[in-house]
Write a protein that holds these residues in place. Structure first.
Motif, mmCIF file in Angstrom:
data_model
loop_
_atom_site.group_PDB
_atom_site.id
_atom_site.type_symbol
_atom_site.label_atom_id
_atom_site.label_comp_id
_atom_site.label_asym_id
_atom_site.label_seq_id
_atom_site.Cartn_x
_atom_site.Cartn_y
_atom_site.Cartn_z
ATOM 1 N N GLU A 197 -5.805 6.822 -2.776
ATOM 2 C CA GLU A 197 -6.044 5.665 -1.904
ATOM 3 C C GLU A 197 -6.624 4.502 -2.710
ATOM 4 O O GLU A 197 -6.341 3.343 -2.428
ATOM 5 C CB GLU A 197 -6.976 6.032 -0.745
ATOM 6 C CG GLU A 197 -6.373 7.002 0.269
ATOM 7 C CD GLU A 197 -5.017 6.557 0.823
ATOM 8 O OE1 GLU A 197 -4.713 5.353 0.830
ATOM 9 O OE2 GLU A 197 -4.242 7.457 1.213
ATOM 10 N N HIS A 243 0.836 -1.210 0.000
ATOM 11 C CA HIS A 243 0.000 0.000 0.000
ATOM 12 C C HIS A 243 0.874 1.265 0.000
ATOM 13 O O HIS A 243 0.703 2.145 -0.858
ATOM 14 C CB HIS A 243 -0.921 -0.023 1.224
ATOM 15 C CG HIS A 243 -1.853 1.157 1.312
ATOM 16 N ND1 HIS A 243 -3.194 1.047 1.050
ATOM 17 C CD2 HIS A 243 -1.625 2.461 1.619
ATOM 18 C CE1 HIS A 243 -3.761 2.250 1.181
ATOM 19 N NE2 HIS A 243 -2.828 3.123 1.543
ATOM 20 N N TYR A 273 -11.829 1.739 2.272
ATOM 21 C CA TYR A 273 -10.911 2.867 2.466
ATOM 22 C C TYR A 273 -10.466 3.443 1.118
ATOM 23 O O TYR A 273 -10.197 4.638 0.992
ATOM 24 C CB TYR A 273 -9.696 2.413 3.286
ATOM 25 C CG TYR A 273 -8.720 3.514 3.587
ATOM 26 C CD1 TYR A 273 -9.111 4.642 4.298
ATOM 27 C CD2 TYR A 273 -7.391 3.428 3.157
ATOM 28 C CE1 TYR A 273 -8.207 5.658 4.567
ATOM 29 C CE2 TYR A 273 -6.488 4.439 3.421
ATOM 30 C CZ TYR A 273 -6.900 5.555 4.131
ATOM 31 O OH TYR A 273 -6.006 6.556 4.383
ATOM 32 N N HIS A 312 1.798 4.145 -3.135
ATOM 33 C CA HIS A 312 1.727 5.615 -3.082
ATOM 34 C C HIS A 312 3.005 6.218 -3.662
ATOM 35 O O HIS A 312 2.970 7.205 -4.397
ATOM 36 C CB HIS A 312 1.559 6.110 -1.639
ATOM 37 C CG HIS A 312 0.153 5.994 -1.108
ATOM 38 N ND1 HIS A 312 -0.956 6.401 -1.805
ATOM 39 C CD2 HIS A 312 -0.314 5.543 0.087
ATOM 40 C CE1 HIS A 312 -2.043 6.196 -1.076
ATOM 41 N NE2 HIS A 312 -1.684 5.669 0.079
ATOM 42 N N ALA A 316 -3.764 2.616 -4.227
ATOM 43 C CA ALA A 316 -3.001 1.855 -3.225
ATOM 44 C C ALA A 316 -3.780 0.618 -2.762
ATOM 45 O O ALA A 316 -3.222 -0.481 -2.656
ATOM 46 C CB ALA A 316 -2.655 2.759 -2.038
HETATM 47 ZN ZN LIG Z 1 -2.861 5.198 1.696
#
Ligand SMILES: [Zn+2]
Length: 255
Positions: free
Chosen positions: A217, A156, A210, A160, A220
């Protein structure tokens, strides 16, 4: 091809075999390593070796930095680099590892446009201008140990960093062609909207809700799902799977 000093040094590092005890750490800590082909395993360890050499690894909150921690982070991050031309997360200088979830003072912006500092408990964190990734070791270890739960903190946070490579934080890493940029924008946009609708409706989703937060996000979270729940992603979100397969030049549903 132009060989710079940097690329020569990296090629030399990749060609140096890692000591046996390093192989064993990666095999034990990262079971997905054993599912890769022999060539991919060698390439992955070569990339990990460059990361170990070029990035500054630092323990915080009482964590003593050691080979096991460095290798478990670097080998997982290297999974994102296989088969691609890479500059090894150029915006990243340091990897800071805490023993467990840590409290960070986070700057947030409320709806009135006022920036405030607040304490927030975090497992991992990175930002474009921070030049660092902060990780909780217990979460790094758990994420590596279970390659099928859909969650992986290292994948994750390093996804990014791939997003930052082109200078913007928008969920779109550097892509090969205009056609790929257009199809990426279409597919990612549609899939993010679909995830938002499902999350709002309280429906169960394969992707962690999320990811509905914003495009960065989403990329990711989609990366975590791509490597950890590849077959389900391919079946339930074939276009998303296909975009990620093209970008990562890997097909983890076949592992
Ligand atoms: Zn993140």
């Amino acid at each position: 091809m132009v060989f710079t000093t940097k690329s020569r040094r990296r090629a030399r590092l990749r060609a140096e075999p890692l000591p046996d005890h390093s192989w064993r750490i990666v095999e034990v800590r990262m079971p997905v390593f054993g599912r890769l082909s022999v060539e991919d395993r060698q390439e992955l360890l070569g990339h990990a070796r460059v990361l170990l050499e070029e990035k500054h690894f630092e323990g915080a909150g009482g964590l003593l930095m050691r080979d096991e921690v460095r290798l478990t982070v670097a080998a997982q991050a290297a999974l994102l680099l296989l088969h691609r031309d890479t500059d090894y997360f150029p915006r990243l200088k340091s990897i800071i590892v805490y023993p467990t979830g840590y409290v960070a003072s986070e700057t947030t912006r409320d709806e009135g446009g006022i920036w405030t500092e607040g304490d927030e408990s975090l497992l991992g964190h990175t930002q474009r201008d921070l030049r660092a990734i902060v990780l909780a070791w217990d979460e790094v270890r758990a994420g590596a140990a279970d390659p099928g739960d859909g969650h992986n903190l290292v994948l994750h946070e390093f996804a990014h960093q791939l997003d930052f490579e082109d200078g913007s934080t928008d969920g779109t890493p550097a892509l090969d062609s205009g056609a790929q940029v257009r199809s990426w924008a279409q597919v990612m946009g549609d899939e993010l909207e679909a995830l938002r609708r499902s999350a709002d409706a309280g429906e169960p989703t394969l992707l962690d809700p999320y990811g509905a937060e914003d495009p960065a996000e989403f990329f990711a979270v989609a990366t975590e799902t791509f490597f950890e729940r590849a077959s389900q992603l391919e079946r339930r979100h074939p276009q998303l799977y296909d975009e990620l397969r093209r970008f990562y030049r890997q097909d983890p549903a076949r592992w």
